[in-house]
Write a protein that holds these residues in place. Sequence first.
Motif, mmCIF file in Angstrom:
data_model
loop_
_atom_site.group_PDB
_atom_site.id
_atom_site.type_symbol
_atom_site.label_atom_id
_atom_site.label_comp_id
_atom_site.label_asym_id
_atom_site.label_seq_id
_atom_site.Cartn_x
_atom_site.Cartn_y
_atom_site.Cartn_z
ATOM 1 N N SER A 96 0.802 -1.225 0.000
ATOM 2 C CA SER A 96 0.000 0.000 0.000
ATOM 3 C C SER A 96 0.833 1.273 0.000
ATOM 4 C CB SER A 96 -0.925 0.014 1.233
ATOM 5 O OG SER A 96 -1.762 -1.120 1.270
ATOM 6 N N LEU A 97 2.139 1.151 0.137
ATOM 7 C CA LEU A 97 2.985 2.328 0.277
ATOM 8 C C LEU A 97 3.023 3.126 -1.032
ATOM 9 C CD1 LEU A 97 4.710 3.541 2.557
ATOM 10 C CD2 LEU A 97 6.674 2.327 1.603
ATOM 11 N N PRO A 98 2.741 4.431 -0.985
ATOM 12 C CA PRO A 98 2.633 5.233 -2.208
ATOM 13 C C PRO A 98 3.979 5.732 -2.730
ATOM 14 C CG PRO A 98 2.101 6.598 -0.329
ATOM 15 C CD PRO A 98 2.362 5.210 0.213
ATOM 16 N N MET A 99 4.890 4.800 -2.973
ATOM 17 C CA MET A 99 6.214 5.159 -3.487
ATOM 18 C C MET A 99 6.929 3.885 -3.922
ATOM 19 S SD MET A 99 8.194 5.897 0.147
ATOM 20 C CE MET A 99 6.814 6.842 0.818
ATOM 21 N N PRO A 100 7.933 3.985 -4.798
ATOM 22 C CA PRO A 100 8.750 2.822 -5.144
ATOM 23 C C PRO A 100 9.529 2.324 -3.925
ATOM 24 C CG PRO A 100 9.048 4.595 -6.738
ATOM 25 C CD PRO A 100 8.308 5.178 -5.576
ATOM 26 N N THR A 101 9.751 1.001 -3.859
ATOM 27 C CA THR A 101 10.476 0.405 -2.738
ATOM 28 C C THR A 101 11.545 -0.548 -3.265
ATOM 29 O OG1 THR A 101 8.816 -1.364 -2.533
ATOM 30 C CG2 THR A 101 8.511 0.586 -1.159
ATOM 31 N N ILE A 102 12.690 -0.545 -2.607
ATOM 32 C CA ILE A 102 13.814 -1.390 -2.990
ATOM 33 C C ILE A 102 14.346 -2.098 -1.756
ATOM 34 C CG2 ILE A 102 16.149 -1.452 -3.967
ATOM 35 C CD1 ILE A 102 14.090 1.607 -4.609
ATOM 36 N N ALA A 103 14.597 -3.403 -1.856
ATOM 37 C CA ALA A 103 15.248 -4.159 -0.792
ATOM 38 C C ALA A 103 16.692 -4.397 -1.189
ATOM 39 C CB ALA A 103 14.536 -5.488 -0.554
ATOM 40 N N ALA A 104 17.635 -3.898 -0.391
ATOM 41 C CA ALA A 104 19.053 -4.137 -0.615
ATOM 42 C C ALA A 104 19.471 -5.303 0.277
ATOM 43 C CB ALA A 104 19.863 -2.881 -0.301
ATOM 44 N N CYS A 119 8.323 -8.190 -0.612
ATOM 45 C CA CYS A 119 7.319 -7.135 -0.443
ATOM 46 C C CYS A 119 7.694 -5.881 -1.228
ATOM 47 C CB CYS A 119 7.189 -6.751 1.032
ATOM 48 S SG CYS A 119 6.330 -7.940 2.052
ATOM 49 N N HIS A 120 8.983 -5.735 -1.518
ATOM 50 C CA HIS A 120 9.473 -4.546 -2.209
ATOM 51 C C HIS A 120 9.270 -4.673 -3.717
ATOM 52 C CE1 HIS A 120 11.490 -4.531 1.688
ATOM 53 N NE2 HIS A 120 11.749 -3.242 1.527
ATOM 54 N N ASP A 121 9.278 -3.544 -4.392
ATOM 55 C CA ASP A 121 9.132 -3.542 -5.852
ATOM 56 C C ASP A 121 10.364 -4.091 -6.545
ATOM 57 O OD1 ASP A 121 6.600 -2.278 -5.671
ATOM 58 O OD2 ASP A 121 7.573 -0.328 -5.469
ATOM 59 N N TYR A 122 11.529 -3.867 -5.955
ATOM 60 C CA TYR A 122 12.798 -4.312 -6.540
ATOM 61 C C TYR A 122 13.646 -4.939 -5.447
ATOM 62 C CZ TYR A 122 11.357 -0.950 -10.119
ATOM 63 O OH TYR A 122 10.643 -0.260 -11.064
ATOM 64 N N VAL A 123 14.410 -5.978 -5.827
ATOM 65 C CA VAL A 123 15.312 -6.642 -4.889
ATOM 66 C C VAL A 123 16.710 -6.678 -5.493
ATOM 67 C CG1 VAL A 123 15.801 -8.730 -3.555
ATOM 68 C CG2 VAL A 123 13.418 -8.096 -4.048
ATOM 69 N N LEU A 124 17.702 -6.220 -4.723
ATOM 70 C CA LEU A 124 19.109 -6.312 -5.080
ATOM 71 C C LEU A 124 19.788 -7.246 -4.085
ATOM 72 C CD1 LEU A 124 19.846 -2.488 -5.571
ATOM 73 C CD2 LEU A 124 18.837 -4.086 -7.216
ATOM 74 N N MET A 198 19.394 3.534 -6.649
ATOM 75 C CA MET A 198 18.198 3.179 -7.404
ATOM 76 C C MET A 198 16.991 3.925 -6.854
ATOM 77 S SD MET A 198 16.623 -0.619 -8.139
ATOM 78 C CE MET A 198 15.505 -0.878 -9.496
ATOM 79 N N ALA A 199 16.861 3.968 -5.533
ATOM 80 C CA ALA A 199 15.753 4.695 -4.917
ATOM 81 C C ALA A 199 15.815 6.176 -5.269
ATOM 82 C CB ALA A 199 15.780 4.501 -3.403
ATOM 83 N N ASP A 200 17.019 6.734 -5.234
ATOM 84 C CA ASP A 200 17.188 8.146 -5.563
ATOM 85 C C ASP A 200 16.815 8.420 -7.020
ATOM 86 O OD1 ASP A 200 18.039 10.800 -4.750
ATOM 87 O OD2 ASP A 200 19.777 10.506 -6.021
ATOM 88 N N ASP A 201 17.238 7.539 -7.926
ATOM 89 C CA ASP A 201 16.904 7.700 -9.346
ATOM 90 C C ASP A 201 15.393 7.631 -9.571
ATOM 91 O OD1 ASP A 201 19.559 7.959 -9.996
ATOM 92 O OD2 ASP A 201 19.813 5.888 -10.651
ATOM 93 N N LEU A 202 14.725 6.701 -8.882
ATOM 94 C CA LEU A 202 13.273 6.584 -9.018
ATOM 95 C C LEU A 202 12.573 7.806 -8.421
ATOM 96 C CD1 LEU A 202 12.872 2.798 -8.130
ATOM 97 C CD2 LEU A 202 12.485 3.834 -10.375
#
Length: 239
Positions: A96-104, A119-124, A198-202
């Motif tokens: 439900s979080l209104p922003m992109p999410t990344i798991a490092a 749960c995150h949109d992207y996983v590294l 990646m989060a900063d770029d998004l």
Amino acid sequence: MCSLEKRGNLFILILTGQNGEHRLNPNLFSSIISAISRAKAESTRGSALVTVSHGKFFCNGFDLDWVNAAGSDEETQKRFNLLLDYLKQLVLAFISLPMPTIAAVSGHATAGGVVVALCHDYVLMRRHRSVLYMIDLDLGIKIPEPFMALFRAKISGSARRDLLLRGLKIKGEEALKMGIVEAVYDGEEEVTNAGIKMADDLAKRTWHGDFYAEIRRGLYSELCDILGIASTPIATPKL
């Protein structure tokens, strides 16, 4: 248990403590969910969130020592069910979080820790020093909905089968080839820095958070139906 840093539009969720294992118990769950709620409340157009950790583990799953310290079989089951309910709340909060999410993922992610990552949109991940491992089959534990729906939404075909039905310990390089993660890096610092970049770029795309969350809900409609997340009308922004 965790901390939340805010750098401009970027939120950095840091898992800390518990000897670097970051095992999921009521305290850690409450701390993470509270941090996500704060990020949601303070979000603006162009916000993004990255989750990082320090140590050998990104998240080593449920705190089974806490579960087994209940004193009776009945109370042990109640504690385990409580953790499942918390994990469901955490999935709901991220989706439900209104922003992109990344798991490092700079360390190992086990069982519930894999769920946290997905749960995150992207996983590294780290290339060689971190693994994804679903221990449930080895322990004889059923994986309930909505977590199976999360796996169906985020991992395809044979990769999902090998993770869940073969119980493979999947290293970063293998996870990249299987399409589970976006990219891999050699060290903890590199993974963390890549996640922040990646989060900063998004965030620089300055997307409207409510629309981002609504499109995510449409992308993972089965999961959202199981979680009880309904679509909400959003006024069209002025261009």
